[in-house]
Design a protein around this motif. Structure first.
Motif, PDB file in Angstrom:
ATOM      1  N   SER A 139      61.946  65.773 119.272  1.00 55.70           N
ATOM      2  CA  SER A 139      63.205  66.495 119.382  1.00 55.70           C
ATOM      3  C   SER A 139      63.535  67.111 118.029  1.00 55.70           C
ATOM      4  N   ASN A 140      64.224  68.257 118.040  1.00 60.15           N
ATOM      5  CA  ASN A 140      64.660  68.829 116.766  1.00 60.15           C
ATOM      6  C   ASN A 140      65.915  68.130 116.247  1.00 60.15           C
ATOM      7  N   ARG A 141      66.433  67.202 117.031  1.00 63.25           N
ATOM      8  CA  ARG A 141      67.596  66.393 116.662  1.00 63.25           C
ATOM      9  C   ARG A 141      68.836  67.258 116.407  1.00 63.25           C
ATOM     10  N   GLN A 142      68.865  68.431 117.013  1.00 68.15           N
ATOM     11  CA  GLN A 142      70.064  69.262 116.934  1.00 68.15           C
ATOM     12  C   GLN A 142      70.898  69.160 118.199  1.00 68.15           C
ATOM     13  N   ALA A 143      70.270  68.699 119.263  1.00 68.60           N
ATOM     14  CA  ALA A 143      70.961  68.505 120.538  1.00 68.60           C
ATOM     15  C   ALA A 143      70.339  67.311 121.235  1.00 68.60           C
ATOM     16  N   CYS A 144      71.062  66.756 122.197  1.00 68.79           N
ATOM     17  CA  CYS A 144      70.573  65.603 122.953  1.00 68.79           C
ATOM     18  C   CYS A 144      69.307  65.979 123.718  1.00 68.79           C
ATOM     19  N   ARG A 145      68.279  65.114 123.620  1.00 67.61           N
ATOM     20  CA  ARG A 145      67.060  65.301 124.405  1.00 67.61           C
ATOM     21  C   ARG A 145      66.604  63.959 124.947  1.00 67.61           C
ATOM     22  N   VAL A 146      66.394  63.898 126.258  1.00 68.89           N
ATOM     23  CA  VAL A 146      66.013  62.623 126.878  1.00 68.89           C
ATOM     24  C   VAL A 146      64.678  62.699 127.607  1.00 68.89           C
ATOM     25  N   ARG A 147      64.144  63.892 127.851  1.00 64.82           N
ATOM     26  CA  ARG A 147      62.860  63.978 128.541  1.00 64.82           C
ATOM     27  C   ARG A 147      61.721  64.028 127.524  1.00 64.82           C
ATOM     28  N   ALA A 148      60.751  63.148 127.689  1.00 63.71           N
ATOM     29  CA  ALA A 148      59.612  63.111 126.775  1.00 63.71           C
ATOM     30  C   ALA A 148      58.816  64.400 126.873  1.00 63.71           C
ATOM     31  N   SER A 149      58.363  64.889 125.727  1.00 59.98           N
ATOM     32  CA  SER A 149      57.613  66.142 125.676  1.00 59.98           C
ATOM     33  C   SER A 149      56.158  65.857 125.351  1.00 59.98           C
ATOM     34  N   GLN A 150      55.261  66.465 126.108  1.00 58.93           N
ATOM     35  CA  GLN A 150      53.825  66.330 125.858  1.00 58.93           C
ATOM     36  C   GLN A 150      53.196  67.716 125.872  1.00 58.93           C
ATOM     37  N   THR A 151      52.747  68.168 124.708  1.00 58.53           N
ATOM     38  CA  THR A 151      52.029  69.438 124.627  1.00 58.53           C
ATOM     39  C   THR A 151      50.686  69.170 123.961  1.00 58.53           C
ATOM     40  N   SER A 152      49.829  70.160 123.988  1.00 56.23           N
ATOM     41  CA  SER A 152      48.511  70.005 123.370  1.00 56.23           C
ATOM     42  C   SER A 152      48.126  71.319 122.717  1.00 56.23           C
ATOM     43  N   THR A 153      48.133  71.325 121.376  1.00 57.36           N
ATOM     44  CA  THR A 153      47.761  72.526 120.640  1.00 57.36           C
ATOM     45  C   THR A 153      46.829  72.135 119.498  1.00 57.36           C
ATOM     46  N   PRO A 154      46.087  73.095 118.958  1.00 55.13           N
ATOM     47  CA  PRO A 154      45.200  72.791 117.823  1.00 55.13           C
ATOM     48  C   PRO A 154      45.940  72.219 116.621  1.00 55.13           C
ATOM     49  N   LEU A 155      47.231  72.549 116.478  1.00 51.72           N
ATOM     50  CA  LEU A 155      47.997  72.047 115.340  1.00 51.72           C
ATOM     51  C   LEU A 155      48.078  70.526 115.340  1.00 51.72           C
ATOM     52  N   HIS A 156      48.076  69.931 116.540  1.00 52.32           N
ATOM     53  CA  HIS A 156      48.139  68.474 116.610  1.00 52.32           C
ATOM     54  C   HIS A 156      46.881  67.863 115.988  1.00 52.32           C
ATOM     55  N   ALA A 157      45.733  68.375 116.377  1.00 52.36           N
ATOM     56  CA  ALA A 157      44.476  67.860 115.826  1.00 52.36           C
ATOM     57  C   ALA A 157      44.374  68.151 114.333  1.00 52.36           C
ATOM     58  N   LEU A 158      44.849  69.321 113.920  1.00 50.13           N
ATOM     59  CA  LEU A 158      44.813  69.643 112.498  1.00 50.13           C
ATOM     60  C   LEU A 158      45.677  68.673 111.700  1.00 50.13           C
ATOM     61  N   THR A 159      46.764  68.210 112.300  1.00 49.49           N
ATOM     62  CA  THR A 159      47.634  67.241 111.627  1.00 49.49           C
ATOM     63  C   THR A 159      46.926  65.906 111.455  1.00 49.49           C
ATOM     64  N   THR A 160      46.375  65.368 112.542  1.00 49.91           N
ATOM     65  CA  THR A 160      45.774  64.036 112.464  1.00 49.91           C
ATOM     66  C   THR A 160      44.426  64.039 111.755  1.00 49.91           C
ATOM     67  N   LEU A 161      43.864  65.221 111.511  1.00 55.96           N
ATOM     68  CA  LEU A 161      42.605  65.304 110.761  1.00 55.96           C
ATOM     69  C   LEU A 161      42.813  65.640 109.288  1.00 55.96           C
ATOM     70  N   ASN A 162      43.949  66.256 108.957  1.00 54.14           N
ATOM     71  CA  ASN A 162      44.111  66.772 107.591  1.00 54.14           C
ATOM     72  C   ASN A 162      45.358  66.286 106.864  1.00 54.14           C
ATOM     73  N   ASP A 163      46.346  65.790 107.577  1.00 55.65           N
ATOM     74  CA  ASP A 163      47.560  65.347 106.908  1.00 55.65           C
ATOM     75  C   ASP A 163      47.229  64.216 105.938  1.00 55.65           C
ATOM     76  N   PRO A 164      47.840  64.213 104.746  1.00 59.40           N
ATOM     77  CA  PRO A 164      47.523  63.167 103.759  1.00 59.40           C
ATOM     78  C   PRO A 164      47.716  61.746 104.281  1.00 59.40           C
ATOM     79  N   THR A 165      48.670  61.564 105.199  1.00 59.61           N
ATOM     80  CA  THR A 165      48.890  60.213 105.731  1.00 59.61           C
ATOM     81  C   THR A 165      47.631  59.690 106.402  1.00 59.61           C
TER      82      THR A 165
END
Length: 850
Positions: free
Chosen positions: A723-749
């Motif tokens: 959620s962007n935490r700017q408004a109430c959100r209760v439905r779980a969101s599931q998307t799939s984009t290359p950015l997700h894999a780039l995050t878990t492969l390259n993020d320093p964490t």
């Protein structure tokens, strides 16, 4: 003569009809209005022929049987005389319904259903969600040895009706990983997996569940969706985006989940904790739920307009969170689909229109901006610093005050001796008027007023000039300025609710705050059970009404979200909307049974969570069979366990825990883990404050994602599908984009976690295969199969060969992150193993809750 239906154009909304996405289950006769007919009418007809009088065409309402029959649209049992049938079957675009310009079209199946319904008597029913749930009797099933509790009887009965067999129970290694993911959001250790897998105790599973429910990390895991609902963030939003102290409320939520605070009290405390008799500090903090909104402190913001923006936000958040209704439409007009009128909306809003707030934040420092009402909660560190400053100021004053008093006496004497001086001319008019009187004629009060006025004038106008010539005075003033600056940035001030400023609430014309119409008093929506006569007409009455036994929505809405947590989607997919445009519940009896069970079990969240995760339904394998694909591709019948990627906040925690880096401390102020350089730079458009990202150091870098500072304008970049935490959100969101894999492969964490895991693995064995086995188990829990080890070993060899040719790349990889590296270990081996550990962390099984 048949009445004329409206042919006016309506907006082209593109909405999915919930009933069209459900798996094929034979429709029983007679037709069920809520399941088969209402979705068609709601989507295609109610916009022009519903309850909103402002948009109603031909004065016809199809949401009410009486109106539809009176106007001849429906003649029960007679298709030939029913105008509705003629209009949906005509080829004439001038009379076709829905009108061609509406971009709505009825399918042949929908037309046939409408005709069958009219032919059978056109029976209407109250919307299922607006009827108080009653506990249904669990159905009889053929496979009597499969159910573990009543949840399973409802699920199995539907499966048997459809001809699908439930899946076998998942293997123990999968089950323990599933439970850890769902209940605490952290991986089990290999030792914990081994112990569970080897156990022959028939109650080993239930005991594991109980241990996890008692684990303090349970509260952290359960808090995540609640924070989305509460639109929690650590800053206000907008250009200034001032920081807040609302993390005290976040920590209270974690404690409430861990202590299993009954949900009725959880509700009352958050909506009206401040109104409880002798409210405790925790109860006041809990009321901060409705202070987690945006605050606009920009120069052009009109305070009263922003106050109404906040009121509307509170209405939306409360309605979505507890009622599961989209009430925002009624801000401007009667709801077009649900029976919520403008009067209902503003009568309910009156409960929130009593907060002593201006609508804009107050300036405490360039960093911190919060808006009253607040409570101040000085920490031990604060009190220590305050005492230190008090001592220093006291000592400075002892030196400065004699000098100041002497300066005051001289200034006073000169001012009183010569009333024509500039200083005398600057005195307030009331003081000068007294001085114009002979001293003998002045009363005692006037003499006292003169002395007080002179001292005030000296302190405000003269002291700033003389302190430059008196170092002792300058020192005392500098210490006071330091103390004030410290208080502004470091004294916790938590925004809470209060009813200290009641206001008149009126229906607003089209939601315009400058155009009030009819005044209203607090009340609950007329279509729901009435507020008890003796209930207080305020937020406390509202909160108690929401959790009353006869309320049809609250318990249903909450158990549906519990189901979403454990199965990826709710029994009703539209978790945010239980109104007439919601998805019809395929498992309606189960939903009602769970709602009643929740209420009658004392609103215990832990008991409900235990009930769900100990069911045979939850414990099934998630493997998909050809039969599943053919008959229930979306798994709405639950013939298998749900399989979905873990939330990104949990993925980060999982990587940290698997590597051994995780700092498991609970609670406390937000932290600043790795983010891209200049992540907040876009906010630095003025010099009001420094928006340089203050990356944490030491253990704070490795705290759980829950504690990451959440800037409302720029959320954490490595936490996707949030959620962007700017408004109430209760439905779980599931998307799939290359950015997700780039995050878990390259993020320093992730890279640092892989590096530290590689180092730890190296120290466990001299055998590369055993190192791989160790790393695999740290992430996935289970032991790798021989073929999997072979693949990992080949990958290790390839990485070794590749990095041997590029020493610079190996060195760069090993410098990622702040965790110190053991320089005694071979850098080439460490870099190659780091790459493989990162690959393990990115395996589908590692990212997925199976």
């Amino acid at each position: 003569m048949r009445p004329c239906f409206s042919r006016s154009t309506v907006p082209a909304f593109v909405l999915l009809l919930g009933w069209t996405t459900l798996p094929s289950v034979a429709v029983a006769d007679p037709i069920n209005f809520n399941r088969d007919i209402r979705p068609i009418l709601s989507e295609n007809c109610f916009y022009c022929h519903g309850q909103d009088a402002n948009k109603r065409a031909a004065d016809l309402r199809l949401d009410l049987k009486e109106s539809a029959v009176e106007h001849g649209a429906i003649v029960p049992g007679n298709l030939a005389e029913s105008e509705l049938v003629a209009r949906i079957r005509t080829d004439d675009p001038a009379t076709l319904m829905p009108p061609p310009k509406s971009n709505r079209r009825l399918t042949d199946q929908q037309k046939a259903l409408l005709e069958q319904w009219i032919q059978s008597g056109a029976n209407y029913e109250s919307h299922w969600a607006f009827v108080t749930p009653q506990r249904p009797q669990p159905p009889e099933v053929a496979q009597r040895d499969w159910p573990r509790n009543d949840i399973d009887r409802f699920i199995l009965a539907k499966l048997e009706q459809t001809g699908i067999n439930p899946s076998p129970e998942a293997d123990k290694a999968t089950l323990i990983k599933r439970l850890y993911s769902d209940l605490i959001g952290l991986p089990p250790t290999p030792a914990e997996v081994d112990e569970f897998v080897a156990s022959t105790d028939p109650l080993a599973y239930e005991k594991l569940v109980d241990r996890l429910l008692a684990n303090p990390h349970y509260g952290e895991r359960m808090a995540l969706p609640w924070l989305d609902s509460a639109r929690y963030a650590d800053s206000n939003g907008f250009q200034q985006d001032g920081d807040t102290w609302q993390w005290y409320w976040r920590d209270w939520v974690v404690r409430a989940f861990n202590s299993d605070l009954p949900f009725d009290q959880f509700t009352i405390w958050q909506l009206a904790g401040d109104l409880l008799p002798d409210a405790t500090t925790d109860q006041k903090i809990a009321s901060g739920f409705n202070r987690n909104h945006l605050l606009n402190g920009e120069g052009g913001a009109i305070a009263e307009e922003q106050r109404f923006v906040i009121l509307f936000d509170r209405m939306d958040t409360t309605a979505t969170t507890w009622l599961g209704l989209t009430m925002a439409c009624a801000q401007c007009h009667d709801h077009k689909y649900d029976p919520v009128t403008q009067k209902d909306y503003y009568s309910l809003m009156d409960a929130f229109n009593r907060v002593p707030e201006s609508g804009v934040p107050s300036f405490f420092s360039s960093k911190v901006r919060v808006a009253p009402p607040i409570i101040e909660l000085p920490t031990e560190e604060n009190q220590k610093r305050f005492a230190e400053y008090d001592e220093k100021i006291k000592a400075a004053d002892a030196e400065a005050n004699p000098l100041l008093n002497a300066a005051f006496d001289g200034w006073r004497a000169g001012t009183l001796t010569d009333p024509k001086t500039i200083e005398a001319a600057a005195l307030p008019a009331n003081i000068k008027a007294i001085l114009d009187k002979p001293e003998a004629e002045r009363t005692a009060d006037e003499k006292a007023a003169v002395e007080a006025g002179l001292r005030k004038q000296f302190d405000e106008k003269i002291r700033p000039k003389v302190k430059d010539r008196l170092p002792a005075v300058a020192k005392a003033d500098a210490l006071r300025a330091e103390l004030n600056a410290y208080r502004a940035d470091n004294l916790p001030r938590i925004m809470v609710m209060s009813d200290a400023q009641p206001r008149k609430t009126s229906i607003l014309d089209r939601g315009e705050y400058l155009q009030p119409r009819d005044p209203v008093e607090f009340n609950t929506p007329a279509f729901l059970p009435p507020l008890p006569a003796d209930a207080p007409k305020n937020r406390l009455g509202l909160a108690r009404w929401l959790v009353s036994p006869e309320h049809p929505l609250t318990a249903r809405v909450q158990v549906n979200r519990m189901w979403q947590t454990f199965f990826g989607a709710g029994l009703v997919k539209t978790v945010e909307d239980f109104g007439v445009q919601s998805e019809y519940p395929l498992h309606g009896p189960l939903l009602d049974w769970l709602a009643v069970e929740f209420r009658e079990k004392g609103w215990s969240l832990k008991q409900m969570h235990r009930l769900i995760v100990t069911s045979a339904t939850y414990r099934q394998s998630s493997k998909v069979t050809p039969d599943h694909k053919a008959k229930d591709p979306e798994n709405r019948l639950y013939a298998r366990a749900s399989r979905f990627r873990m939330p990104s906040l949990i993925l980060r925690d999982w990587a940290l825990a698997a590597s051994g880096l995780l700092d498991p401390r609970l609670g406390g102020k937000p932290v600043y883990p790795y983010q891209p350089d200049g992540v907040w730079e876009s906010l630095a458009i003025t010099k009001e404050r420094d928006f340089t990202y203050p990356t944490s150091t030491g253990p704070d870098l490795y705290r759980r994602s829950l504690y990451t500072f959440w800037r409302r304008t720029v959320g954490p970049s490595n936490m996707f599908d949030t959620s962007n935490r700017q408004a109430c959100r209760v439905r779980a969101s599931q998307t799939s984009t290359p950015l997700h894999a780039l995050t878990t492969l390259n993020d320093p964490t992730w890279v640092e976690a892989a590096r530290v895991l590689a180092e730890t693995s190296t120290k466990t064995s001299a055998d590369p295969v055993e190192r791989l086995r160790f790393a695999f188990r740290q992430v996935l829990g289970r032991a790798p199969r021989d073929n999997e080890l072979a693949v990992l070993n080949r990958a290790l060899q390839k990485q070794t060969e590749f990095l041997a040719k590029d020493a610079a790349a190996a060195k760069t990889l090993l410098t990622t992150g702040a965790a110190p590296r053991d320089e005694s270990l071979d850098p080439l081996q460490q870099a190659a193993l780091t790459s493989v550990c990162l690959a393990i962390m990115n395996l589908d099984e590692a990212l997925t809750r199976e």
